[in-house]
Design an enzyme around this catalytic site. Sequence first.
Site, short mmCIF file in Angstrom:
data_model
loop_
_atom_site.label_atom_id
_atom_site.label_comp_id
_atom_site.label_asym_id
_atom_site.label_seq_id
_atom_site.Cartn_x
_atom_site.Cartn_y
_atom_site.Cartn_z
N ASP A 1 0.88 -1.17 0.00
CA ASP A 1 0.00 0.00 0.00
C ASP A 1 0.92 1.22 0.00
OD1 ASP A 1 -2.11 1.72 -0.05
OD2 ASP A 1 -3.23 0.72 1.54
C1 NOJ Z 1 -3.92 4.02 0.05
C2 NOJ Z 1 -5.13 3.16 0.14
O1 NOJ Z 1 -5.14 2.43 1.35
C3 NOJ Z 1 -5.26 2.17 -1.01
O2 NOJ Z 1 -6.50 1.53 -0.92
C4 NOJ Z 1 -5.10 2.89 -2.32
O3 NOJ Z 1 -5.28 1.99 -3.38
C5 NOJ Z 1 -3.73 3.52 -2.36
N1 NOJ Z 1 -3.63 4.50 -1.28
C6 NOJ Z 1 -3.43 4.20 -3.70
O4 NOJ Z 1 -4.18 5.34 -3.83
#
Ligand code: NOJ
Length: 746
Positions: free
Chosen positions: A293
């Site tokens: 993430d």
């Molecule tokens: C953080 C989020 O937790 C995730 O779900 C998302 O896909 C990413 N950022 C990218 O934006």
Amino acid sequence: MAKNFLRIFLAVTLLSGCKAGQQANHPSYPLDPVIEKKIDSLLKLMTLEEKIGQLNQLSGMGELTGPSIASSDHAQLIRQGLLGSMLNVNGAKATRQLQEIAINESRLKIPLLFGYDVIHGYKTIFPIPLGEAASFDLEAIEQASRIAATEAAAAGQHWTFAPMVDIARDPRWGRVMEGAGEDPFYGSLVAKARVKGFQGKNLADKNTIAACAKHFVAYGGAMAGRDYNTVDISERTLYEVYLPPFQAALDAGVATFMVAFNELNGIPMSAHKDLNVDLLKKTWGFGGFMVSDWGSVGEMIAHGYSATPEDAALAGFKAGVDMDMESRLYVAHLKNLVEKGLVNEKEIDEAVRRILRIKFRLGLFDDPFRYCDTIYEKEMLLNPRHLEFAKISACKSMVLLKNQEVLPLSREIKSIALIGPMADNQQDMLGTWQGQGEAHHAITLLSGIKQKLPHARILYAKGCDFTGNDKTGFAEALNAARNAEVIVVAAGESAMMSGEALSRTQLDLPGMQKDLIIELSKLGKPMVVVLFNGRPLTIEWMDQSIPAILEAWLPGTMGGPAIADVLFGDYNPSGKLPITFPRNVGQIPLFYYHKNTGRPTNDAQRYTSRYIDSPSTPLYPFGYGLSYTTFEISTPELSATSMGPSDSLLVSVKIKNTGNRKGSEALQMYIQDKFGSVNRPVRELKAIKRVDLEPGQETVVKFAIHPSDLAFYTADMTFKAEPGEFVVFVGSDSNTQLQAGFSLKL
Ligand code: NOJ
């Protein structure tokens, strides 16, 4: 626990006939020998730096559309082969510009992979995922993802960071809006539908994109519903509740997984080798790749797990995180780690192989520009067919929570007071994660009603905001209400009150909205509250004082006309709650799939599992939702009262539309395993069947039960059914008492 996990995984691995450490390929990832050979040749040509570059993903946010793109740091990295994937670059033109650098100016011409959060639509925005899930209509959910993929692919995207398949049982958590609710069985069905919708039949088709099952795993178990918080759950809960939707996404062939931000029982998921490598990649045989993430590899320092950025890179890489989103730690440290002998180049090859495999499957090596066609993009974004389906999808998502003969409203009405901060609000209609959706394309409830009743007098007054304690708008709102035949209030949470990093401790209507609604209700006029929200709200007071409540979630671009269709009866609501609505925050977590305890809840008896200051029951249970018609459902009849290991049982119920409108009911079948080697929940959802019935029409609906439907992780964690007594419940929500008993004899 880590050791324990390993013990179980090895046991499962051996049971499934595959040696530990050897990769079993899941049937949904048949390896294409031609692609694998091409990857072999490419790997031979790549330098170590170029290989590590493929594992690097950076965001283009903020510098996407201007002519300066080519001169950015990113462009230089692409040229040098040090950047394999980007997120947040939007549009066929911007993605083409960067792809041209990769193809024309980098040594090996490996195409870039563009990813984006296409969560509930790209430009045409559908209801938030929790709302879509409320449709209890898997085809519609799949179709919405199909359209989202079509638009995203036309705008240069190859990959969405969706579906989020985290089970969410704590409505304080802002991200409940992004998933399919509280139930592992239903969550699994929705996960499959969404993956199928995004990925279609062939990733190389021009209108499909790779999907990403996230956040692996148990992110929804954040303590106290506070986003990113610690997760501490039992192995059994992990297996029974949080893992099944990921397994379903895998069965549907999901191309990628994203690790969760959270730690799980002490280990950050970005370092959870047991789950990411041993379970997901080896035992389950996942053949795609895993992305971190945003910055989650670097965050292992803050977790208190890795002492240095290099340690974090090592831990993340060794734990199966193939692609590093935004922490830049792989490019900074992996080469060093190879030189130190802590990482073997073969391990890097394996991660690169997984990423290249998806790039090949997307057809990017055949034509890196196949998703960069500005003419096609124009044709697809906000295509009228997409908008039409966005309206259908919004209609299907709506849940009628209460109706004391107010709805549907008559088209003969001459004057309507339309009040509240959502009544004429384009921006918040779209919810969070609105992709490239633009507020000015959203149709508000005010416009929707005006289109529906062009000759009626619509008296609009905002009344108050979502937040703050300003009541100066009350007078205008009350005045409008006094002069109208019917009051419609559009209230709830703004878009930025649910989603990532948007947890709440109070789940009532924020600001002065409750006061406003109570003042309006004192006028004694027919009144309906339309709710816009990304999570269950605690609205017991509303249920007690307002005659009609319609849950519209955050319904997307076509929300206004869809709500108008429901309010005026052109669409008979049929949505069901995918998550329990508690009466108050103190009851949380509250979900239907709970254990009985040794002193089952009885609100009338002292020494039972209950509260002294609130009923223990939910305000609205999982699976609940009314219609403008009524259905009579018979007690289930069984084809036999016992079954053997290779038998199946048929459960039949009669359902009759007893009202005077056509309607649709989502019949739900639950099963209780009365006694087990471990305690089982009071009931578990096992099947859903939708029936559409004309007034007076009756039909028989049959559900089959196989012994495999009764399987669970027994005391020794083998997944199997145990002989004994069961109860099957069928009905219109998780509280149904229509039941029959049977036994399983093995
Ligand atoms: C953080 C989020 O937790 C995730 O779900 C998302 O896909 C990413 N950022 C990218 O934006």
